[in-house]
Design a protein around this motif. Structure first.
Motif, PDB file in Angstrom:
ATOM      1  N   UNK A 117       0.894  -1.167  -0.115  1.00 39.61           N
ATOM      2  CA  UNK A 117      -0.207  -0.065   0.043  1.00 39.61           C
ATOM      3  C   UNK A 117       0.779   1.297  -0.078  1.00 39.61           C
ATOM      4  N   UNK A 118       1.876   1.188   0.880  1.00 43.75           N
ATOM      5  CA  UNK A 118       2.930   2.400   0.836  1.00 43.75           C
ATOM      6  C   UNK A 118       3.434   2.851  -0.568  1.00 43.75           C
ATOM      7  N   UNK A 119       4.027   1.708  -1.299  1.00 45.88           N
ATOM      8  CA  UNK A 119       4.615   1.724  -2.341  1.00 45.88           C
ATOM      9  C   UNK A 119       3.937   2.213  -3.589  1.00 45.88           C
ATOM     10  N   UNK A 120       2.547   1.464  -3.588  1.00 49.30           N
ATOM     11  CA  UNK A 120       1.204   2.208  -4.570  1.00 49.30           C
ATOM     12  C   UNK A 120       1.056   3.681  -4.315  1.00 49.30           C
TER      13      UNK A 120
ATOM     14  N   UNK B 236       1.775   9.238  -6.353  1.00 51.74           N
ATOM     15  CA  UNK B 236       2.144  10.645  -6.251  1.00 51.74           C
ATOM     16  C   UNK B 236       3.283  10.899  -7.244  1.00 51.74           C
ATOM     17  N   UNK B 237       4.072  10.087  -7.307  1.00 51.64           N
ATOM     18  CA  UNK B 237       5.183  10.132  -8.406  1.00 51.64           C
ATOM     19  C   UNK B 237       4.708  10.428  -9.778  1.00 51.64           C
TER      20      UNK B 237
ATOM     21  N   UNK C 265       1.400  15.672 -14.428  1.00 51.47           N
ATOM     22  CA  UNK C 265       0.840  17.088 -14.375  1.00 51.47           C
ATOM     23  C   UNK C 265       2.040  17.905 -14.967  1.00 51.47           C
ATOM     24  N   UNK C 266       3.150  17.634 -14.904  1.00 52.94           N
ATOM     25  CA  UNK C 266       4.328  18.528 -15.536  1.00 52.94           C
ATOM     26  C   UNK C 266       4.265  18.133 -17.058  1.00 52.94           C
ATOM     27  N   UNK C 267       3.979  17.115 -17.630  1.00 52.52           N
ATOM     28  CA  UNK C 267       3.836  16.838 -18.841  1.00 52.52           C
ATOM     29  C   UNK C 267       2.698  17.646 -19.629  1.00 52.52           C
ATOM     30  N   UNK C 268       1.741  17.621 -18.790  1.00 52.49           N
ATOM     31  CA  UNK C 268       0.360  18.393 -19.256  1.00 52.49           C
ATOM     32  C   UNK C 268       0.713  19.806 -19.396  1.00 52.49           C
ATOM     33  N   UNK C 269       1.337  20.442 -18.307  1.00 56.15           N
ATOM     34  CA  UNK C 269       1.905  21.936 -18.467  1.00 56.15           C
ATOM     35  C   UNK C 269       2.628  22.235 -19.734  1.00 56.15           C
ATOM     36  N   UNK C 270       3.603  21.205 -19.654  1.00 59.98           N
ATOM     37  CA  UNK C 270       4.835  21.329 -20.713  1.00 59.98           C
ATOM     38  C   UNK C 270       3.957  21.392 -22.142  1.00 59.98           C
ATOM     39  N   UNK C 271       3.077  20.600 -22.589  1.00 61.70           N
ATOM     40  CA  UNK C 271       2.465  20.360 -23.758  1.00 61.70           C
ATOM     41  C   UNK C 271       1.375  21.729 -23.912  1.00 61.70           C
TER      42      UNK C 271
END
Length: 176
Positions: free
Chosen positions: A28-31, A36-37, A43-49
């Motif tokens: 559960x912790x790893x998931x 989050x990662x 999110x960064x990819x969407x902003x960049x596009x």
């Protein structure tokens, strides 16, 4: 199995198998960490596009469209500045109005104080209601003066019930 206790660790005697609990917690912790990662990466990819699309749109614009955008931007900026100026002017008017109200209240208070001072200077306190008589003779005189004042007032018969009648025989017996 002869009923001999097995070595299950400190919680083994209670029949709790902690191995699956620890493994479930780790997964559960790893998931959660992976979610989050991945969320950050997406999110960064969407902003960049989005920025790339906006830049491509700007490059494909003609000079006339660019000029129109600049004019619209300048108009919006001027409208915001005018709105700020109006707000500042309205606030200034509110402050001026409040200052005038405070000055008016102070002036009225000063006039009341002056009028009260003139009244006390021009007419010494001769009213019988301003002091409390200490002996029976003065109390009876004050009661008679109050009755005369009461009779001189134009009061309806219905309103006379609201006044208390002073009985000179019983009201001042305790002053002796």
């Amino acid at each position: 199995m002869s009923g001999a206790p097995s070595d299950g660790g400190p919680l083994g005697q209670y029949g709790i198998n902690i191995g699956p609990m620890i493994i479930g917690w780790v997964f559960r912790w790893l998931r959660g960490k992976l979610d989050i990662w991945m969320g950050g990466v997406l999110s960064r990819a969407y902003i960049r596009r989005k920025a790339e699309r906006k830049e491509a749109k700007k490059q494909n614009m003609t000079e006339e469209e660019k000029a129109e955008r600049k004019m619209a931007k300048a108009e919006r900026k001027a409208e915001r500045a005018a709105a700020r100026d109006r707000e500042v002017e309205e606030e200034l008017q509110r402050y001026k109005w409040r200052a005038a109200q405070i000055a008016k209240m102070k002036e009225e208070e000063l006039q009341r104080k002056e009028m009260n001072a003139q009244k006390t200077e021009s007419s010494p306190q001769t009213s019988s209601s301003s002091h409390i008589p200490t002996d029976k003779k003065h109390a009876m005189a004050a009661a008679a003066e109050l009755r005369r004042d009461h009779q001189s007032d134009n009061v309806d018969d219905n309103d006379k019930n609201s006044y208390t009648e002073l009985n000179s025989e019983t009201a001042f017996d305790d002053l002796d």
